[in-house]
Scaffold this motif. Structure first.
Motif, PDB file in Angstrom:
ATOM      1  N   VAL A 369       0.927  -1.075   0.058  1.00 51.86           N
ATOM      2  CA  VAL A 369       0.004   0.027   0.024  1.00 51.86           C
ATOM      3  C   VAL A 369       0.861   1.297  -0.064  1.00 51.86           C
ATOM      4  CG1 VAL A 369      -1.639   1.314   1.461  1.00 51.86           C
ATOM      5  CG2 VAL A 369      -2.023  -1.378   1.193  1.00 51.86           C
ATOM      6  N   ALA A 370       2.045   1.118   0.827  1.00 48.65           N
ATOM      7  CA  ALA A 370       2.729   2.372   0.936  1.00 48.65           C
ATOM      8  C   ALA A 370       3.608   2.610  -0.609  1.00 48.65           C
ATOM      9  CB  ALA A 370       3.801   2.171   1.926  1.00 48.65           C
ATOM     10  N   PHE A 371       3.868   1.627  -1.084  1.00 51.51           N
ATOM     11  CA  PHE A 371       4.546   1.547  -2.564  1.00 51.51           C
ATOM     12  C   PHE A 371       3.986   2.351  -3.434  1.00 51.51           C
ATOM     13  CE2 PHE A 371       4.964  -0.568  -6.512  1.00 51.51           C
ATOM     14  CZ  PHE A 371       6.117   0.018  -7.246  1.00 51.51           C
ATOM     15  N   VAL A 372       2.430   1.781  -3.495  1.00 56.35           N
ATOM     16  CA  VAL A 372       1.271   2.449  -4.757  1.00 56.35           C
ATOM     17  C   VAL A 372       1.166   3.566  -4.374  1.00 56.35           C
ATOM     18  CG1 VAL A 372      -0.948   1.800  -5.714  1.00 56.35           C
ATOM     19  CG2 VAL A 372       0.727  -0.257  -4.996  1.00 56.35           C
ATOM     20  N   ALA A 373       1.049   3.782  -2.992  1.00 62.07           N
ATOM     21  CA  ALA A 373       0.523   5.344  -2.409  1.00 62.07           C
ATOM     22  C   ALA A 373       1.649   6.387  -2.984  1.00 62.07           C
ATOM     23  CB  ALA A 373       0.133   5.399  -1.055  1.00 62.07           C
ATOM     24  N   THR A 374       2.855   5.876  -2.727  1.00 59.99           N
ATOM     25  CA  THR A 374       4.065   6.680  -3.220  1.00 59.99           C
ATOM     26  C   THR A 374       4.108   7.264  -4.468  1.00 59.99           C
ATOM     27  OG1 THR A 374       5.307   5.915  -1.246  1.00 59.99           O
ATOM     28  CG2 THR A 374       6.558   7.020  -2.843  1.00 59.99           C
ATOM     29  N   VAL A 375       3.912   6.107  -5.432  1.00 62.39           N
ATOM     30  CA  VAL A 375       3.909   6.249  -6.784  1.00 62.39           C
ATOM     31  C   VAL A 375       2.638   6.944  -7.300  1.00 62.39           C
ATOM     32  CG1 VAL A 375       3.855   5.097  -9.041  1.00 62.39           C
ATOM     33  CG2 VAL A 375       5.308   4.263  -7.215  1.00 62.39           C
ATOM     34  N   VAL A 376       1.517   6.782  -6.694  1.00 64.12           N
ATOM     35  CA  VAL A 376       0.359   7.225  -7.345  1.00 64.12           C
ATOM     36  C   VAL A 376       0.441   8.879  -6.758  1.00 64.12           C
ATOM     37  CG1 VAL A 376      -2.160   7.407  -6.938  1.00 64.12           C
ATOM     38  CG2 VAL A 376      -0.910   5.552  -7.498  1.00 64.12           C
ATOM     39  N   LEU A 377       0.690   9.214  -5.754  1.00 68.15           N
ATOM     40  CA  LEU A 377       0.384  10.480  -5.105  1.00 68.15           C
ATOM     41  C   LEU A 377       1.582  11.299  -5.605  1.00 68.15           C
ATOM     42  CD1 LEU A 377      -0.207   9.760  -1.454  1.00 68.15           C
ATOM     43  CD2 LEU A 377      -1.739  10.555  -3.152  1.00 68.15           C
ATOM     44  N   ARG A 378       2.648  10.951  -6.052  1.00 69.11           N
ATOM     45  CA  ARG A 378       3.904  11.806  -6.805  1.00 69.11           C
ATOM     46  C   ARG A 378       3.535  11.883  -8.180  1.00 69.11           C
ATOM     47  NH1 ARG A 378       9.548  11.376  -3.875  1.00 69.11           N
ATOM     48  NH2 ARG A 378       9.744  13.112  -5.408  1.00 69.11           N
ATOM     49  N   SER A 379       2.816  10.952  -8.745  1.00 68.20           N
ATOM     50  CA  SER A 379       2.706  10.967 -10.349  1.00 68.20           C
ATOM     51  C   SER A 379       1.399  11.613 -10.660  1.00 68.20           C
ATOM     52  CB  SER A 379       2.865   9.681 -10.786  1.00 68.20           C
ATOM     53  OG  SER A 379       1.762   8.915 -10.293  1.00 68.20           O
ATOM     54  N   VAL A 380       0.447  11.726  -9.862  1.00 68.13           N
ATOM     55  CA  VAL A 380      -0.750  12.120 -10.124  1.00 68.13           C
ATOM     56  C   VAL A 380      -0.818  13.643 -10.426  1.00 68.13           C
ATOM     57  CG1 VAL A 380      -1.629  12.870  -7.916  1.00 68.13           C
ATOM     58  CG2 VAL A 380      -3.353  12.173  -9.721  1.00 68.13           C
ATOM     59  N   VAL A 381       0.227  14.259 -10.019  1.00 65.73           N
ATOM     60  CA  VAL A 381       0.270  15.955 -10.046  1.00 65.73           C
ATOM     61  C   VAL A 381       1.294  16.242 -11.082  1.00 65.73           C
ATOM     62  CG1 VAL A 381      -0.170  16.278  -7.602  1.00 65.73           C
ATOM     63  CG2 VAL A 381       2.079  16.015  -8.330  1.00 65.73           C
ATOM     64  N   THR A 382       1.654  15.189 -11.870  1.00 67.84           N
ATOM     65  CA  THR A 382       2.543  15.411 -13.321  1.00 67.84           C
ATOM     66  C   THR A 382       1.793  15.246 -14.512  1.00 67.84           C
ATOM     67  OG1 THR A 382       3.365  13.111 -13.333  1.00 67.84           O
ATOM     68  CG2 THR A 382       4.433  14.782 -11.718  1.00 67.84           C
ATOM     69  N   PRO A 383       1.959  15.905 -15.647  1.00 68.73           N
ATOM     70  CA  PRO A 383       1.310  15.877 -16.636  1.00 68.73           C
ATOM     71  C   PRO A 383       1.539  14.508 -17.324  1.00 68.73           C
ATOM     72  CG  PRO A 383       2.247  17.897 -16.640  1.00 68.73           C
ATOM     73  CD  PRO A 383       3.061  17.219 -15.499  1.00 68.73           C
ATOM     74  N   HIS A 384       2.713  13.835 -17.231  1.00 73.14           N
ATOM     75  CA  HIS A 384       2.895  12.543 -17.995  1.00 73.14           C
ATOM     76  C   HIS A 384       2.028  11.444 -16.889  1.00 73.14           C
ATOM     77  CE1 HIS A 384       5.795  14.532 -20.308  1.00 73.14           C
ATOM     78  NE2 HIS A 384       5.752  13.511 -21.065  1.00 73.14           N
ATOM     79  N   GLY A 385       2.288  11.685 -15.767  1.00 66.59           N
ATOM     80  CA  GLY A 385       1.784  10.729 -14.790  1.00 66.59           C
ATOM     81  C   GLY A 385       0.217  10.517 -14.416  1.00 66.59           C
ATOM     82  N   LEU A 386      -0.499  11.775 -14.675  1.00 71.90           N
ATOM     83  CA  LEU A 386      -1.888  11.800 -14.420  1.00 71.90           C
ATOM     84  C   LEU A 386      -2.768  10.548 -14.991  1.00 71.90           C
ATOM     85  CD1 LEU A 386      -4.292  13.299 -13.522  1.00 71.90           C
ATOM     86  CD2 LEU A 386      -4.531  14.640 -15.363  1.00 71.90           C
ATOM     87  N   GLY A 387      -2.646  10.290 -16.415  1.00 73.38           N
ATOM     88  CA  GLY A 387      -3.311   9.175 -16.728  1.00 73.38           C
ATOM     89  C   GLY A 387      -3.009   7.799 -16.321  1.00 73.38           C
ATOM     90  N   PRO A 388      -1.441   7.491 -16.195  1.00 72.70           N
ATOM     91  CA  PRO A 388      -1.268   6.185 -15.595  1.00 72.70           C
ATOM     92  C   PRO A 388      -1.798   6.300 -14.080  1.00 72.70           C
ATOM     93  CG  PRO A 388       0.572   6.968 -16.891  1.00 72.70           C
ATOM     94  CD  PRO A 388      -0.461   8.074 -16.759  1.00 72.70           C
ATOM     95  N   ALA A 389      -1.549   7.269 -13.234  1.00 77.85           N
ATOM     96  CA  ALA A 389      -2.065   6.963 -12.110  1.00 77.85           C
ATOM     97  C   ALA A 389      -3.459   6.944 -11.794  1.00 77.85           C
ATOM     98  CB  ALA A 389      -1.777   8.536 -11.138  1.00 77.85           C
ATOM     99  N   THR A 390      -4.270   7.513 -12.872  1.00 78.54           N
ATOM    100  CA  THR A 390      -5.823   7.034 -12.765  1.00 78.54           C
ATOM    101  C   THR A 390      -6.084   5.756 -13.234  1.00 78.54           C
ATOM    102  OG1 THR A 390      -5.901   9.549 -13.754  1.00 78.54           O
ATOM    103  CG2 THR A 390      -7.884   7.821 -14.169  1.00 78.54           C
ATOM    104  N   VAL A 391      -5.232   5.170 -14.015  1.00 75.83           N
ATOM    105  CA  VAL A 391      -5.501   3.642 -14.210  1.00 75.83           C
ATOM    106  C   VAL A 391      -5.254   3.019 -12.892  1.00 75.83           C
ATOM    107  CG1 VAL A 391      -4.357   1.694 -15.448  1.00 75.83           C
ATOM    108  CG2 VAL A 391      -4.952   3.833 -16.705  1.00 75.83           C
ATOM    109  N   VAL A 392      -4.144   3.168 -12.286  1.00 78.52           N
ATOM    110  CA  VAL A 392      -3.893   2.555 -11.156  1.00 78.52           C
ATOM    111  C   VAL A 392      -4.654   2.493 -10.056  1.00 78.52           C
ATOM    112  CG1 VAL A 392      -2.061   2.420  -9.267  1.00 78.52           C
ATOM    113  CG2 VAL A 392      -1.357   2.682 -11.532  1.00 78.52           C
TER     114      VAL A 392
END
Length: 457
Positions: A369-392
C-alpha cells in the motif's frame, strides 16, 4: 498447456524488437495487453500470458544491465518499498506453508480449476505468484530508470483489449466470426445464468472485463482533459472511451456498478484538480459537467433501473455468496496466522485487500500500500503521470471490490508508467505538447550524474 499460435506470434514480435529493444519493447508490452488471460508459452510448467512473456524478456535484459552496473535498482521514489515488499513476500511464501502447515486455505489444488478448501502446503502457485510479481517489478524498475515515456503508450493495449472484447459481443449477438480458439486457449468457459447475458470479452469472467473497461474509461476522461490540442488524439480517446462504455454496460458486473461509482468520484476530483493546477480547461470541464448532468437527468430512469437490476441480481447470486465467503475466510485466516500470512499463492479469496492480508500479512500489505501510494500521489500531479496514476487508482478500487490477482498486467504497466513520470518529471510546468511526445530526453535531476551509456542491443 503447450506452445500456442499466440505464443509463437509473441516470440516473433520479441525477436523483431530486439535490435532496438529499449525503444520497441515498451510498445510491444502494451500491445500484449490485448489477451491478458490467454496462454502463450509455459516456462517451468508455469503458464505465461503474452504480457508476462514480454515482461520476462525485459526482466532478463534488465537483470543483465543491472549486473553490468548500468541500471540501479534503487534511487527512485518507492524503490525501497518495492524491494522490501518483494523480500518479505518471498520470505513469507517460503516460510508460511511450513509455519502453518495443515491449516485450511482456499486454493485450486483440489483440481478442476475451482477454488476450494484444502490443507495448506507448498504448491506451484506459490512459485508462480512470486515469479509473476518479480517479473512485473523488473519492468517497473526499468521504466523508472529510462528516458521519459508518453502515457499514450497505453493506447495500443487498451484499444486491443476493448476492441477484441467488443468483437466478441458482436460475435455473440449477431454471429460475427470470432477467434475463440486463440482467446480462450487457457481459460475455462464462463457460464451465463439463464436469461442473464454477461459479456466477458478477452477475460475469464465479466468482472475482470469491468475492471479493465472502467480503468480505460477513466484514463480516457483524464487524458481528454490533459490535452488542449491534438484533434486526432482526442478522437482516439473518444472512440476508446466509447468502446469501454459499451463493454461496461454489457458486462453487467456488480463490480462495474459499485467500483465504477467510486472511480467516477475520483476521476471528477482529478479532472477538476488538473484544470485548477494548469489554470486552463476549466471552461471545458464546466461545459462537460453540464452536459453530463443533462444526460443523466434525461436518462436517469433507465440508468437507475440498470444499476438496480445489476446490483440486486449480484446480491442474490451464488457468486456473491462465494465471493463474500472467500473474503471472510481470508480475514479469519489473517487472524489465525497472527497477521503473518500464509504466502503468495497459498490462499485465493475474491478481493485484493483480503488476499494481501491473508497471504503476506500486515507487513506485506502495508509495504504494498505504501509503495502504490507513493507512486500514485507523486505522479498524479505531473502531466505525464496523471493518466497512468488514474489507471492504477481505478484498478486498485475495483479490485478491492472483486479481483485478487496481484500481478494484473494493466495495473503493473500503469505503475511502471507512473514511476517513469515521477523520475523524469520536469521541475517546471510542462505543456500539452510535452505530454504528447512519445518519449524525449530526461531532464537532469539535482545532484545526478549523466545517464549510463547504452549497452549494445
Amino acid at each position: 498447456m503447450t506452445q500456442t499460435v499466440l505464443g509463437a506470434l509473441t516470440l516473433v514480435g520479441v525477436v523483431a524488437c530486439l535490435p532496438d529493444w529499449r525503444r520497441r519493447l515498451p510498445w510491444l508490452l502494451s500491445l500484449s495487453l490485448a489477451l491478458p488471460a490467454s496462454g502463450a508459452v509455459p516456462v517451468a510448467a508455469l503458464p505465461l500470458t503474452p504480457y508476462l512473456l514480454v515482461a520476462l524478456v525485459i526482466g532478463v535484459l534488465v537483470t543483465y544491465e543491472w549486473m553490468r552496473g548500468a541500471l540501479p535498482l534503487t534511487g527512485w521514489p518507492g524503490s525501497a518499498l518495492l524491494l522490501s515488499f518483494i523480500g518479505w513476500a518471498t520470505l513469507i511464501t517460503l516460510a508460511g506453508p511450513a509455519l502453518f502447515s495443515g491449516i485450511t486455505v482456499l486454493n485450486t489444488s483440489g483440481g478442476g480449476g475451482l477454488v476450494a478448501p484444502n490443507p495448506l502446503g507448498y504448491s506451484g502457485s506459490n512459485v508462480a505468484q512470486v515469479a509473476y510479481f518479480v517479473i512485473s517489478a523488473l519492468v517497473v524498475i526499468w521504466f523508472a530508470n529510462r528516458e521519459r515515456l508518453s502515457p499514450h503508450l497505453l493506447l495500443p493495449g487498451l484499444y486491443a483489449c476493448m476492441g477484441i472484447s467488443t468483437w466478441r459481443l458482436l460475435s455473440e449477438k449477431v454471429g460475427l466470426p470470432f477467434p475463440s480458439e486463440i482467446v480462450d486457449n487457457s481459460t475455462r468457459a464462463y457460464i451465463d445464468e439463464p436469461g442473464n447475458y454477461r459479456l466477458r470479452g478477452v477475460f475469464t469472467e465479466p468482472s475482470t472485463l469491468a475492471h479493465y473497461s472502467i480503468a480505460t474509461l477513466a484514463f480516457c476522461a483524464v487524458m481528454l482533459v490533459a490535452h488542449s490540442r491534438g484533434r486526432q488524439l482526442r478522437g482516439l480517446y473518444l472512440l476508446l472511451g466509447a468502446l469501454a462504455a459499451v463493454n461496461i454496460v454489457f458486462s453487467r458486473s456488480g463490480t462495474g456498478v459499485i467500483g465504477g461509482g467510486l472511480v467516477l468520484v475520483v476521476v471528477v476530483v482529478l479532472i477538476i484538480g488538473r484544470a485548477l493546477r494548469s489554470d486552463r480547461g476549466m471552461t471545458a470541464v464546466v461545459i462537460s459537467g453540464c452536459v453530463a448532468a443533462v444526460v443523466g437527468l434525461v436518462f436517469s430512469s433507465p440508468i437507475l433501473a440498470y444499476g438496480k437490476d445489476v446490483f440486486l441480481t449480484k446480491v442474490d447470486s451464488n457468486s456473491y455468496d462465494q465471493r463474500s465467503f472467500g473474503d471472510r475466510f481470508a480475514l479469519s485466516l489473517f487472524l489465525e496466522t497472527r497477521g503473518l500470512g500464509v504466502g503468495l499463492g497459498s490462499n485465493q479469496p475474491s478481493s485484493l485487500v483480503p488476499m494481501l492480508l491473508s497471504c503476506v500479512g500486515v507487513i506485506g500489505t502495508l509495504l504494498f500500500v505504501a509503495f502504490v501510494a507513493t507512486v500514485v500521489l507523486r505522479s498524479v500531479v505531473t502531466p505525464h503521470g496523471l493518466g497512468p496514476a488514474t489507471v492504477v487508482i481505478s484498478l486498485v478500487v475495483t479490485k478491492s471490490v472483486a479481483g485478487s490477482f496481484l500481478s494484473e498486467p494493466l495495473l503493473m504497466l500503469g505503475i511502471a508508467l507512473a514511476a517513469n513520470a515521477i523520475t523524469r518529471a520536469r521541475p517546471a510546468a510542462v505543456t500539452d505538447r510535452d505530454v504528447d511526445a512519445t518519449e524525449g530526453p530526461a531532464p537532469p535531476r539535482s545532484g545526478s550524474t549523466a545517464r549510463p551509456p547504452r549497452l549494445p542491443a
